[in-house]
Design an enzyme around this catalytic site. Sequence first.
Site, mmCIF file in Angstrom:
data_model
loop_
_atom_site.group_PDB
_atom_site.id
_atom_site.type_symbol
_atom_site.label_atom_id
_atom_site.label_comp_id
_atom_site.label_asym_id
_atom_site.label_seq_id
_atom_site.Cartn_x
_atom_site.Cartn_y
_atom_site.Cartn_z
ATOM 1 N N TYR A 33 -61.754 -34.991 26.306
ATOM 2 C CA TYR A 33 -61.270 -33.637 25.968
ATOM 3 C C TYR A 33 -61.271 -33.435 24.448
ATOM 4 O O TYR A 33 -61.778 -32.440 23.931
ATOM 5 C CB TYR A 33 -59.857 -33.496 26.534
ATOM 6 N N HIS A 80 -51.867 -19.033 23.545
ATOM 7 C CA HIS A 80 -53.323 -19.059 23.321
ATOM 8 C C HIS A 80 -53.971 -18.049 24.269
ATOM 9 O O HIS A 80 -53.626 -17.997 25.462
ATOM 10 C CB HIS A 80 -53.813 -20.481 23.601
ATOM 11 N N HIS A 113 -53.181 -28.366 29.680
ATOM 12 C CA HIS A 113 -54.144 -28.951 30.624
ATOM 13 C C HIS A 113 -53.720 -30.382 30.909
ATOM 14 O O HIS A 113 -53.417 -31.147 29.976
ATOM 15 C CB HIS A 113 -55.562 -29.002 30.033
ATOM 16 N N ASP A 155 -53.575 -26.144 24.151
ATOM 17 C CA ASP A 155 -54.766 -26.990 24.342
ATOM 18 C C ASP A 155 -54.621 -28.386 23.720
ATOM 19 O O ASP A 155 -55.186 -29.362 24.249
ATOM 20 C CB ASP A 155 -55.992 -26.315 23.707
ATOM 21 N N GLU A 182 -57.284 -17.769 25.130
ATOM 22 C CA GLU A 182 -58.463 -18.103 25.943
ATOM 23 C C GLU A 182 -58.106 -17.900 27.423
ATOM 24 O O GLU A 182 -56.990 -18.177 27.861
ATOM 25 C CB GLU A 182 -58.948 -19.538 25.680
ATOM 26 N N HIS A 186 -56.697 -24.076 19.657
ATOM 27 C CA HIS A 186 -58.137 -24.176 19.699
ATOM 28 C C HIS A 186 -58.859 -22.937 19.125
ATOM 29 O O HIS A 186 -60.034 -22.989 18.762
ATOM 30 C CB HIS A 186 -58.487 -24.379 21.192
ATOM 31 N N ASP A 212 -58.505 -19.147 30.285
ATOM 32 C CA ASP A 212 -57.949 -20.129 31.234
ATOM 33 C C ASP A 212 -56.418 -20.108 31.196
ATOM 34 O O ASP A 212 -55.767 -20.555 32.139
ATOM 35 C CB ASP A 212 -58.483 -21.542 30.971
ATOM 36 N N HIS A 217 -66.858 -24.221 30.564
ATOM 37 C CA HIS A 217 -67.853 -23.760 29.585
ATOM 38 C C HIS A 217 -68.766 -24.884 29.091
ATOM 39 O O HIS A 217 -68.852 -25.191 27.933
ATOM 40 C CB HIS A 217 -67.270 -22.869 28.471
HETATM 41 FE FE1 FEO Z 1 -58.838 -22.952 24.517
HETATM 42 FE FE2 FEO Z 1 -57.571 -24.240 27.473
HETATM 43 O O1 FEO Z 1 -58.284 -22.939 26.316
#
Ligand code: FEO
Length: 396
Positions: free
Chosen positions: A192, A78, A225, A164, A80, A145, A82, A24
């Site tokens: 990040y 989470h 991540h 995250d 989101e 996040h 991903d 994004h």
């Molecule tokens: Fe807020 Fe890795 O997604």
Amino acid sequence: MTKISLKEGISWVGVVDWNIRDFHDYVTSCGSSYNAYLVQDEKTALIDTVKATFCNELITHISELTPLEKIDYIIVNHVEMDHSSGLPIIAKLAKNAKIYATARGKEELIKHYGTEFERVEIVKTGDKISLGKKTLTFLEAPMLHWPDSMFTYVIEDKVLMPNDAFGQHLASSGHFDDEVDQVVLMKEAITYYSNILTPFAPLIVKKIQEVIDMKLPIDIIAPSHGIIWRKDPVKIINAYIEWATGKTVKPKVAIVFDTMWDSTNKMARAIGDGIASQGVEAKLFKLRCTENTEIVTEITDSKIVLVGSPTLNNGMFPSVGMFLTYITGLKPKGKLWGFFGSYGWGGGAIRNMTKMTKEAGFEVIEPSIELKWVPTEEEIKKCFDYGVQIAQKAKT
Ligand code: FEO
């Protein structure tokens, strides 16, 4: 796949995304990974899923350890996409699994994937799920996040899975902090933090304090991540405290600019020379040559940011507008902001940049420095002197 074990009964089952370069609008030059974890005891829990396009790989990794129908619990830290877009597929295969998320997580899952997720059970900070000898507990972490975010902690193994938080967009064949280059790891960690978590700096400090107050001993931090912190988890906690409280800020000036017919470029270089003449670090970033992702990372330890723009159509240059849109959203705390630029007849860039940043609550150094057409020798000297003044402010 070789089993990637964090502790006995806790395995990494995620996927490495070597090819992603745009997350994004965050330029992920080193790729990324979507980390999911399988915790196996008398009961089995899957912590998070992965991006739907990689779901087959996740299924393969899980299947090497257990049939999916043997999964008892799926924890959604989470929503989101991903981390959660693989969930609808996994939930069908792990048909006996109960799914847990925060209240906001449940709401978001239903909105993302439909009413089948009305069956999600809600967990709050301190709730526990026993897997046998291992126990999962949860810590709500809103805005780290998204409003739904939470951390999962395996009590007996002292493993924190904060999704995250503490992550990096870094693809690697090594999964642990003792298997990768430390300079690369910390560079990707600060990139990040700067591009994802800057707006939530006060919440980060508060959440870390909450973890300290809860006296949760931590052997391993396993984010969703990048690299898992097993050798030195304190390193990333301390780094987050320093970034979030501005402790790494130094007398450094980031000069972010664009130029049309080179006048604003000449101004930027003269200002930079003035700053450097006082022994203060100045770094120049021409927009359209440098990604916002990199500039934002450099701003994290800068005390002052100067933004330069020529006037185009009575306003700021488009690339400058894009940068300011990004940075006023991220709202880095405690910086001073100054503006400079050239114009032909009516001007407008300085006025617009000042207005936009003041409205975002930024502290602006005034007066700005604005020159007509091509700078004369005398005006270049004026830019140099402006740089000298800026350096003095950076030193205080
Ligand atoms: Fe807020 Fe890795 O997604």
